[in-house]
Write a protein that holds these residues in place. Structure first.
Motif, PDB file in Angstrom:
ATOM      1  N   VAL A   3       5.470   9.807  36.283  1.00 32.23           N
ATOM      2  CA  VAL A   3       4.354  10.368  37.038  1.00 32.23           C
ATOM      3  C   VAL A   3       3.579   9.199  37.637  1.00 32.23           C
ATOM      4  O   VAL A   3       3.288   8.223  36.954  1.00 32.23           O
ATOM      5  CB  VAL A   3       3.440  11.194  36.104  1.00 32.23           C
ATOM      6  N   THR A   4       3.237   9.303  38.906  1.00 33.39           N
ATOM      7  CA  THR A   4       2.512   8.216  39.564  1.00 33.39           C
ATOM      8  C   THR A   4       1.023   8.292  39.238  1.00 33.39           C
ATOM      9  O   THR A   4       0.511   9.345  38.824  1.00 33.39           O
ATOM     10  CB  THR A   4       2.680   8.283  41.091  1.00 33.39           C
ATOM     11  N   GLU A   5       0.333   7.167  39.471  1.00 32.25           N
ATOM     12  CA  GLU A   5      -1.118   7.136  39.264  1.00 32.25           C
ATOM     13  C   GLU A   5      -1.798   8.178  40.142  1.00 32.25           C
ATOM     14  O   GLU A   5      -2.761   8.814  39.716  1.00 32.25           O
ATOM     15  CB  GLU A   5      -1.675   5.746  39.599  1.00 32.25           C
ATOM     16  N   ASN A   6      -1.286   8.353  41.352  1.00 30.72           N
ATOM     17  CA  ASN A   6      -1.872   9.339  42.265  1.00 30.72           C
ATOM     18  C   ASN A   6      -1.743  10.756  41.718  1.00 30.72           C
ATOM     19  O   ASN A   6      -2.675  11.551  41.823  1.00 30.72           O
ATOM     20  CB  ASN A   6      -1.181   9.253  43.632  1.00 30.72           C
ATOM     21  N   GLU A   7      -0.571  11.067  41.150  1.00 27.93           N
ATOM     22  CA  GLU A   7      -0.376  12.404  40.573  1.00 27.93           C
ATOM     23  C   GLU A   7      -1.316  12.626  39.391  1.00 27.93           C
ATOM     24  O   GLU A   7      -1.894  13.703  39.236  1.00 27.93           O
ATOM     25  CB  GLU A   7       1.081  12.581  40.133  1.00 27.93           C
ATOM     26  N   ILE A   8      -1.476  11.598  38.567  1.00 32.16           N
ATOM     27  CA  ILE A   8      -2.398  11.692  37.434  1.00 32.16           C
ATOM     28  C   ILE A   8      -3.821  11.904  37.946  1.00 32.16           C
ATOM     29  O   ILE A   8      -4.545  12.768  37.445  1.00 32.16           O
ATOM     30  CB  ILE A   8      -2.314  10.431  36.546  1.00 32.16           C
ATOM     31  N   LYS A  50      -8.531  18.422  27.240  1.00 31.78           N
ATOM     32  CA  LYS A  50      -7.764  18.783  28.443  1.00 31.78           C
ATOM     33  C   LYS A  50      -6.643  17.772  28.697  1.00 31.78           C
ATOM     34  O   LYS A  50      -5.542  18.151  29.101  1.00 31.78           O
ATOM     35  CB  LYS A  50      -8.673  18.875  29.669  1.00 31.78           C
ATOM     36  N   LEU A  51      -6.921  16.490  28.458  1.00 34.26           N
ATOM     37  CA  LEU A  51      -5.892  15.467  28.653  1.00 34.26           C
ATOM     38  C   LEU A  51      -4.780  15.610  27.620  1.00 34.26           C
ATOM     39  O   LEU A  51      -3.612  15.396  27.929  1.00 34.26           O
ATOM     40  CB  LEU A  51      -6.507  14.069  28.594  1.00 34.26           C
ATOM     41  N   GLN A  52      -5.152  16.002  26.403  1.00 35.70           N
ATOM     42  CA  GLN A  52      -4.142  16.262  25.376  1.00 35.70           C
ATOM     43  C   GLN A  52      -3.246  17.418  25.805  1.00 35.70           C
ATOM     44  O   GLN A  52      -2.024  17.353  25.652  1.00 35.70           O
ATOM     45  CB  GLN A  52      -4.812  16.582  24.033  1.00 35.70           C
ATOM     46  N   GLU A  53      -3.859  18.468  26.354  1.00 38.04           N
ATOM     47  CA  GLU A  53      -3.074  19.607  26.833  1.00 38.04           C
ATOM     48  C   GLU A  53      -2.155  19.181  27.975  1.00 38.04           C
ATOM     49  O   GLU A  53      -1.003  19.603  28.057  1.00 38.04           O
ATOM     50  CB  GLU A  53      -3.997  20.728  27.308  1.00 38.04           C
ATOM     51  N   MET A  54      -2.670  18.318  28.861  1.00 37.86           N
ATOM     52  CA  MET A  54      -1.909  17.860  30.020  1.00 37.86           C
ATOM     53  C   MET A  54      -0.713  17.016  29.609  1.00 37.86           C
ATOM     54  O   MET A  54       0.366  17.148  30.177  1.00 37.86           O
ATOM     55  CB  MET A  54      -2.838  17.044  30.923  1.00 37.86           C
ATOM     56  N   THR A  55      -0.900  16.152  28.598  1.00 37.77           N
ATOM     57  CA  THR A  55       0.160  15.212  28.219  1.00 37.77           C
ATOM     58  C   THR A  55       0.995  15.687  27.033  1.00 37.77           C
ATOM     59  O   THR A  55       2.084  15.179  26.804  1.00 37.77           O
ATOM     60  CB  THR A  55      -0.446  13.844  27.840  1.00 37.77           C
ATOM     61  N   GLY A  56       0.439  16.628  26.279  1.00 33.42           N
ATOM     62  CA  GLY A  56       1.137  17.054  25.071  1.00 33.42           C
ATOM     63  C   GLY A  56       1.031  16.034  23.948  1.00 33.42           C
ATOM     64  O   GLY A  56       1.752  16.100  22.961  1.00 33.42           O
ATOM     65  N   GLU A  78      -1.689   7.446  31.465  1.00 28.50           N
ATOM     66  CA  GLU A  78      -0.430   6.722  31.681  1.00 28.50           C
ATOM     67  C   GLU A  78       0.137   6.232  30.352  1.00 28.50           C
ATOM     68  O   GLU A  78       1.339   6.367  30.105  1.00 28.50           O
ATOM     69  CB  GLU A  78      -0.654   5.507  32.595  1.00 28.50           C
ATOM     70  N   SER A  79      -0.711   5.670  29.492  1.00 31.51           N
ATOM     71  CA  SER A  79      -0.216   5.158  28.218  1.00 31.51           C
ATOM     72  C   SER A  79       0.307   6.288  27.330  1.00 31.51           C
ATOM     73  O   SER A  79       1.300   6.117  26.625  1.00 31.51           O
ATOM     74  CB  SER A  79      -1.274   4.329  27.494  1.00 31.51           C
ATOM     75  N   LEU A  80      -0.331   7.448  27.392  1.00 30.46           N
ATOM     76  CA  LEU A  80       0.161   8.599  26.633  1.00 30.46           C
ATOM     77  C   LEU A  80       1.518   9.065  27.153  1.00 30.46           C
ATOM     78  O   LEU A  80       2.409   9.405  26.390  1.00 30.46           O
ATOM     79  CB  LEU A  80      -0.834   9.758  26.696  1.00 30.46           C
ATOM     80  N   LEU A  81       1.663   9.077  28.471  1.00 30.40           N
ATOM     81  CA  LEU A  81       2.919   9.520  29.069  1.00 30.40           C
ATOM     82  C   LEU A  81       4.047   8.535  28.785  1.00 30.40           C
ATOM     83  O   LEU A  81       5.190   8.939  28.574  1.00 30.40           O
ATOM     84  CB  LEU A  81       2.741   9.740  30.576  1.00 30.40           C
ATOM     85  N   VAL A  82       3.734   7.252  28.763  1.00 30.09           N
ATOM     86  CA  VAL A  82       4.746   6.220  28.468  1.00 30.09           C
ATOM     87  C   VAL A  82       5.246   6.387  27.044  1.00 30.09           C
ATOM     88  O   VAL A  82       6.436   6.252  26.778  1.00 30.09           O
ATOM     89  CB  VAL A  82       4.169   4.799  28.696  1.00 30.09           C
ATOM     90  N   GLU A  83       4.332   6.715  26.115  1.00 28.55           N
ATOM     91  CA  GLU A  83       4.709   6.919  24.711  1.00 28.55           C
ATOM     92  C   GLU A  83       5.722   8.049  24.575  1.00 28.55           C
ATOM     93  O   GLU A  83       6.525   8.054  23.667  1.00 28.55           O
ATOM     94  CB  GLU A  83       3.474   7.251  23.871  1.00 28.55           C
TER      95      GLU A  83
END
Length: 85
Positions: A3-8, A50-56, A78-83
Motif C-alpha cells: 500500500v502506498t503512502e498516498n493510499e494510506i 480505527k487504525l487497528q480495524e484498518m490494518t488488522g 506503514e509499520s503495521l502493514l510491513v509487520e
C-alpha cells in the motif's frame, strides 16, 4: 500487497471525515493532530482503534504516544502493514 503512502493518507482522511467531521483537505501530512485538527486524548484512542480495524493489527500504546502529525500516523500504519507481510 503493498500500500502506498498516498493510499494510506486517503484512508486516514476518510477516517477523519467519518469519525471526527474533519474535512479531508485539512488532513495534510504536516497537520498536527492536537493543535491543528483539534483531536483530544479520547479522539486519539478512537483513531488508534480505527487504525487497528484498518490494518488488522494491534497498535501498542507506547508506539502511538509519539504520534503528533498526520505523517506520523501514516508512518505508524506503514509499520503495521510491513509487520503483516
Amino acid at each position: 500487497m503493498t500500500v502506498t503512502e498516498n493510499e494510506i493518507l486517503e484512508r486516514i482522511r476518510a477516517i477523519f471525515k467519518e469519525n471526527f467531521a474533519i474535512e479531508p483537505e485539512r488532513v495534510t501530512p504536516e497537520a498536527h493532530l492536537f493543535e491543528e485538527l483539534d483531536l483530544d486524548s479520547i479522539d486519539a484512542v478512537d483513531l488508534a482503534i480505527k487504525l487497528q480495524e484498518m490494518t488488522g493489527r494491534r497498535i501498542k500504546p507506547e508506539e502511538f504516544k509519539s504520534v503528533r502529525t498526520v505523517a506520523d500516523v501514516v508512518t505508524a500504519v506503514e509499520s503495521l502493514l510491513v509487520e503483516q507481510e
